[in-house]
Design a protein around this motif. Structure first.
Motif, PDB file in Angstrom:
ATOM      1  N   LEU A   1       0.856  -1.192   0.000  1.00  0.00           N
ATOM      2  CA  LEU A   1       0.000   0.000   0.000  1.00  0.00           C
ATOM      3  C   LEU A   1       0.894   1.244   0.000  1.00  0.00           C
ATOM      4  O   LEU A   1       1.814   1.348   0.815  1.00  0.00           O
ATOM      5  N   PRO A   2       0.653   2.193  -0.904  1.00  0.00           N
ATOM      6  CA  PRO A   2       1.560   3.344  -1.036  1.00  0.00           C
ATOM      7  C   PRO A   2       1.659   4.159   0.247  1.00  0.00           C
ATOM      8  O   PRO A   2       0.644   4.483   0.874  1.00  0.00           O
ATOM      9  N   MET A   3       2.870   4.528   0.621  1.00  0.00           N
ATOM     10  CA  MET A   3       3.069   5.369   1.810  1.00  0.00           C
ATOM     11  C   MET A   3       2.598   6.799   1.584  1.00  0.00           C
ATOM     12  O   MET A   3       2.543   7.589   2.523  1.00  0.00           O
TER      13      MET A   3
ATOM     14  N   LEU B   1       3.392 -10.843  -5.831  1.00  0.00           N
ATOM     15  CA  LEU B   1       2.727 -11.295  -4.614  1.00  0.00           C
ATOM     16  C   LEU B   1       2.663 -12.820  -4.571  1.00  0.00           C
ATOM     17  O   LEU B   1       2.947 -13.435  -3.536  1.00  0.00           O
ATOM     18  N   CYS B   2       2.295 -13.451  -5.697  1.00  0.00           N
ATOM     19  CA  CYS B   2       2.198 -14.908  -5.729  1.00  0.00           C
ATOM     20  C   CYS B   2       3.551 -15.562  -5.458  1.00  0.00           C
ATOM     21  O   CYS B   2       3.624 -16.606  -4.790  1.00  0.00           O
ATOM     22  N   ALA B   3       4.625 -14.959  -5.952  1.00  0.00           N
ATOM     23  CA  ALA B   3       5.969 -15.490  -5.679  1.00  0.00           C
ATOM     24  C   ALA B   3       6.256 -15.459  -4.178  1.00  0.00           C
ATOM     25  O   ALA B   3       6.780 -16.426  -3.607  1.00  0.00           O
ATOM     26  N   MET B   4       5.900 -14.355  -3.532  1.00  0.00           N
ATOM     27  CA  MET B   4       6.080 -14.225  -2.076  1.00  0.00           C
ATOM     28  C   MET B   4       5.248 -15.267  -1.325  1.00  0.00           C
ATOM     29  O   MET B   4       5.699 -15.868  -0.349  1.00  0.00           O
ATOM     30  N   LEU B   5       4.008 -15.463  -1.782  1.00  0.00           N
ATOM     31  CA  LEU B   5       3.121 -16.425  -1.130  1.00  0.00           C
ATOM     32  C   LEU B   5       3.659 -17.851  -1.280  1.00  0.00           C
ATOM     33  O   LEU B   5       3.661 -18.630  -0.318  1.00  0.00           O
ATOM     34  N   ARG B   6       4.127 -18.183  -2.483  1.00  0.00           N
ATOM     35  CA  ARG B   6       4.655 -19.532  -2.731  1.00  0.00           C
ATOM     36  C   ARG B   6       5.877 -19.821  -1.863  1.00  0.00           C
ATOM     37  O   ARG B   6       6.068 -20.932  -1.379  1.00  0.00           O
TER      38      ARG B   6
ATOM     39  N   ARG C   1       4.821  -1.029  -6.388  1.00  0.00           N
ATOM     40  CA  ARG C   1       3.446  -1.070  -6.888  1.00  0.00           C
ATOM     41  C   ARG C   1       2.999  -2.520  -6.947  1.00  0.00           C
ATOM     42  O   ARG C   1       3.810  -3.439  -7.005  1.00  0.00           O
ATOM     43  N   PHE C   2       1.683  -2.707  -6.938  1.00  0.00           N
ATOM     44  CA  PHE C   2       1.130  -4.050  -6.850  1.00  0.00           C
ATOM     45  C   PHE C   2       1.314  -4.826  -8.144  1.00  0.00           C
ATOM     46  O   PHE C   2       1.058  -4.327  -9.238  1.00  0.00           O
TER      47      PHE C   2
END
Length: 520
Positions: free
Chosen positions: A210-212, A243-248, A237-238
């Motif tokens: 989320l942008p600061m 995100l999926c790489a981080m989740l995996r 940025r999203f």
């Protein structure tokens, strides 16, 4: 050491890291795509940046405007400004030149700094301003704008309830910017909730997408994470792929996003056949815009866990209400008011409290309420009454169990992907086009989001083509403010007085099944 009493002994936001510098100096505090800082390194980088800011002429009470996207350097600059008793004014580098210039002028910033190394947009703004690159210890190169000799420092108070830590801009309903002054005490109160309600600890890695430049990213995400000894993994940025790489890889335990982010993630996963059942998350949350039951159910099915909801406003630093980890909800309630925050639900006509369960306008107050709007005492007085109640302009009801439901808005605010879009600002840019007589901008609900729809009245004898108009708008507005759809009309619905009938225009926007007459 897993917890410490966040904010109890802090007077300034930069002080939240001190216990962790002492107890877990080698634990990661911040990480972005090309640098990582331990708590000891974050402390050293912050001290060095504070010295450098002073050498650049920054004095206590000055505003330091930061044109940036999420990165470790931005986090360090926010803490360094606090060490200098200056105000950090974070603005999104993806804003247009017109918007950036407006904020620089309004804030009277002593210096403007640009994270040109991590953001092409920031680099372009820096070049336009004649900024020069300089090296900063621990955080790399930053572009530094020229000194503003006309800057005037504001009074400085030792009292954290009075001293401003940060200023965040929201476009006012008049089209003029409103600088929301957030105090150290207000931000520290929100940080304490990260420990109380989310039970964040050094075991957690928070995904900082989320942008600061917006209040949740600055307050809950940055200060809340650091106050609890977490590691904050920052993303500019999203990206569903990132995100999926981080989740995996099970690298994150806390994920807070806006509904539109989750909608994009689910869409990408469906198109690519991606699943992430084994993700390692402890907390999954959303805020920033209304959550629909359909999206909540889809997200929970994908993650196999509860999607927690919350509600807040920039003016409340931002948290007003939040669902609790120990009592997950199946509906889209935003939860109960957080500790320290009081609410009233007021009848629009009588200005008295409604009967419990009925809908009214939501008023709030608490230790996290803003100091006011910068250089706009009249707007501050209009928003906050003598008893300290802030009128949110949102319509809400409260159930018997205390759960709060946001049911609509009395303002015309559009929330697009978690970002505020005020119709009048878009209308002013549209109306400046030589082929447009007048315009009306409204929001239209779409799955998990709202889109911006514009109706324009074309000047007699003039023609309007979509692509040149879109280019005109993109040069003057942030991407999220540019209308998704523009409809040209010979005459906009108006009363005899000439006042545009926004209700009728909203109905036109909802009637997508029509022949889409006039869509550019």
């Amino acid at each position: 050491m897993d917890h410490h009493p966040v904010g109890l002994h802090c007077r300034r936001i930069h002080e939240v890291i001190a216990p962790w510098v002492g107890s877990i100096p080698n634990a990661l505090a911040l990480s972005d795509r090309d640098r990582a800082l331990t708590y000891a390194q974050l402390d050293m980088a912050t001290r060095a940046a504070a010295v450098q800011l002073r050498q650049l002429g920054v004095e206590p009470g000055d505003r330091v405007l930061l044109v940036a996207e999420n990165c470790a350097a931005l986090a360090v600059l926010v803490l360094a400004a606090s060490q200098c008793d200056a105000w950090a004014v974070v603005v999104n580098a993806r804003l247009s030149a017109r918007e950036i210039d407006t904020f620089i002028e309004h804030s009277g910033a002593r210096r403007v700094l640009y994270t040109a190394r991590v953001s092409q947009e920031a680099k372009a703004h820096a070049a336009r301003a004649g900024a020069t690159m300089s090296a900063w210890s621990g955080i790399g190169d930053l572009a530094v704008g020229p000194l503003n000799p006309r800057a005037r420092a504001e009074a400085v108070s030792d009292d954290p309830t009075d001293q401003v830590a940060a200023m965040i801009y929201t476009s006012g309903t008049s089209g003029q910017p409103k600088g929301v002054m957030l105090t150290h005490a207000g931000l520290l109160h929100i940080a304490s909730l990260s420990s109380q309600l989310r039970r964040l600890s050094p075991k957690d890695t928070v995904y900082g997408v989320l942008p600061m430049a917006h209040v949740v990213g600055l307050s809950s995400q940055l200060i809340g994470s650091l106050a609890c000894g977490c590691c904050l993994q920052l993303e500019e940025r999203f990206s569903p792929e990132a995100l999926c790489a981080m989740l995996r890889e099970r690298k994150i335990s806390v994920l807070i996003g806006v509904p539109a982010m989750y909608a994009r993630l689910l869409d990408w996963c469906a198109r690519t056949g991606t699943a992430f059942a084994d993700h390692g998350l402890r907390i999954l949350g959303t805020a920033g815009s209304p959550l629909t039951p359909e999206l909540k159910q889809a997200v929970e099915a994908a993650f196999g866990m509860t999607l927690h909801n919350g509600y807040g406003l920039t003016e409340m630093s931002p948290t007003v209400a939040q669902t609790h980890l120990e009592s997950p909800r199946e509906d889209c309630s935003v939860g109960t008011p957080v500790p320290g925050v009081e609410i009233r639900i007021v009848d629009l006509a009588s200005r008295s409290d409604v009967v419990p369960g009925e809908v009214g306008e939501l008023w709030v107050r608490g230790p996290n309420l803003m100091k006011g709007y910068y250089r706009a005492d009249d707007l501050t007085r209009a928003a906050i009454n003598a008893e300290g109640w802030f009128n949110t302009g949102d319509l809400a009801r409260q159930a018997e169990d205390g759960a709060l439901y946001i049911v609509g808005r009395t303002k015309e605010l559009i929330i697009r992907s978690g970002f505020n879009v005020y119709p009048v600002e878009v209308e002013q840019v549209l109306n400046s086009h030589p082929a447009i007589v007048q315009s009306a901008v409204v929001g239209r609900p779409v799955s998990g989001n709202e889109e911006v729809v514009a109706f324009v009245e074309v000047a007699a004898g003039m023609t309007l083509a979509r692509e040149p108009l879109m280019a005109y708008l993109r040069a003057r507005l942030s991407p999220y403010k540019v209308p998704s759809e523009i409809r040209a009309m010979t005459q906009l619905p108006a009363a005899a007085t000439g006042k545009l009938l926004k209700h009728e225009i909203r109905q036109l926007a909802l009637r997508q099944a029509d022949a889409r007459q006039g869509v550019l």
